[in-house]
Design a protein around this motif. Structure first.
Motif, PDB file in Angstrom:
ATOM      1  N   UNK A 122      15.027 -11.003  -7.541  1.00  0.00           N
ATOM      2  CA  UNK A 122      15.045 -12.430  -7.875  1.00  0.00           C
ATOM      3  C   UNK A 122      15.210 -12.631  -9.369  1.00  0.00           C
ATOM      4  N   UNK A 123      14.446 -11.894 -10.176  1.00  0.00           N
ATOM      5  CA  UNK A 123      14.567 -12.000 -11.622  1.00  0.00           C
ATOM      6  C   UNK A 123      15.944 -11.541 -12.092  1.00  0.00           C
ATOM      7  N   UNK A 124      16.445 -10.449 -11.519  1.00  0.00           N
ATOM      8  CA  UNK A 124      17.756  -9.932 -11.894  1.00  0.00           C
ATOM      9  C   UNK A 124      18.847 -10.951 -11.604  1.00  0.00           C
ATOM     10  N   UNK A 125      18.790 -11.584 -10.437  1.00  0.00           N
ATOM     11  CA  UNK A 125      19.781 -12.614 -10.097  1.00  0.00           C
ATOM     12  C   UNK A 125      19.702 -13.793 -11.064  1.00  0.00           C
ATOM     13  N   UNK A 126      18.481 -14.189 -11.409  1.00  0.00           N
ATOM     14  CA  UNK A 126      18.307 -15.277 -12.365  1.00  0.00           C
ATOM     15  C   UNK A 126      18.866 -14.933 -13.732  1.00  0.00           C
ATOM     16  N   UNK A 127      18.621 -13.709 -14.187  1.00  0.00           N
ATOM     17  CA  UNK A 127      19.177 -13.269 -15.475  1.00  0.00           C
ATOM     18  C   UNK A 127      20.701 -13.307 -15.449  1.00  0.00           C
ATOM     19  N   UNK A 128      21.277 -12.845 -14.347  1.00  0.00           N
ATOM     20  CA  UNK A 128      22.736 -12.842 -14.240  1.00  0.00           C
ATOM     21  C   UNK A 128      23.289 -14.269 -14.311  1.00  0.00           C
ATOM     22  N   UNK A 129      22.602 -15.222 -13.684  1.00  0.00           N
ATOM     23  CA  UNK A 129      23.058 -16.608 -13.743  1.00  0.00           C
ATOM     24  C   UNK A 129      22.964 -17.162 -15.161  1.00  0.00           C
ATOM     25  N   UNK A 130      21.864 -16.858 -15.832  1.00  0.00           N
ATOM     26  CA  UNK A 130      21.650 -17.377 -17.183  1.00  0.00           C
ATOM     27  C   UNK A 130      22.611 -16.732 -18.187  1.00  0.00           C
ATOM     28  N   UNK A 131      22.785 -15.414 -18.077  1.00  0.00           N
ATOM     29  CA  UNK A 131      23.636 -14.692 -19.023  1.00  0.00           C
ATOM     30  C   UNK A 131      25.119 -14.836 -18.713  1.00  0.00           C
ATOM     31  N   UNK A 132      25.422 -15.179 -17.461  1.00  0.00           N
ATOM     32  CA  UNK A 132      26.812 -15.278 -17.008  1.00  0.00           C
ATOM     33  C   UNK A 132      27.151 -14.074 -16.156  1.00  0.00           C
TER      34      UNK A 132
END
Length: 169
Positions: free
Chosen positions: A19-29
């Motif tokens: 969940x955190x990894x997916x969120x980071x990917x969304x935020x970072x692009x």
């Protein structure tokens, strides 16, 4: 390409790593992030683990040396041919060609197991939610997405507890 920023997201099973990894990917692009799951480096498939009575939390159940080598290669801005593991059926798939993006996010159980693995990262995050919450997350995930029954998940949680205490926490 400059050297990618290497991030580790580790914790016990169902602690929120994906969940955190997916969120980071969304935020970072999404195009800026390469995702590596350490579960892909399991040594044994689900059936073999049952036969050998070993859990994926045990370092001996994982190719941590290959993981370290692949992380060092990605850190040097070069591609790797990474193994793949399917949680749906507990088997291995064909290897995947992985090129590093600006950020390489590595998530899994044992990504910080050794000093050598720890040295692969620029940023390290360990997730440790309250145990009751983590157990509920695992129960929900494994019964709705991985095809296990409630009894199977609870039995597996109990079976994994010694390895979780020894190797993850």
């Amino acid at each position: 390409m400059p050297r990618p920023m290497m991030l580790a997201i580790v914790g016990d099973s169902a602690s929120g790593k994906t969940t955190l990894t997916r969120g980071l990917a969304r935020v970072l692009g999404e195009e800026q992030v390469t995702h590596v799951c350490t579960d892909d480096y399991h040594r044994y498939d689900r059936h073999e683990r049952r036969t050998l009575n070993i859990t994926p939390l045990d370092p001996a159940c994982n190719y941590l040396d290959v993981l370290e080598q692949d992380l060092r290669t990605l850190r040097s801005a070069r591609a790797v041919l990474k193994p793949t593991y399917s949680h749906k059926d507990g088997t291995f798939g064909p290897p995947e060609y992985v090129q590093p993006a600006r950020f390489v996010v590595v998530e899994g159980l044992l990504g910080l197991h050794s000093a050598d693995l720890q040295g692969c990262y620029d940023c390290r995050v360990y997730l440790d939610p309250p145990e009751e919450l983590r157990r509920q997350w695992k129960l929900t995930r494994d019964t709705t997405h991985r095809g296990y029954t409630t009894d199977q998940v609870l039995t597996e949680l109990d079976r994994r507890e010694p390895d979780s205490a020894r190797w993850i926490r």
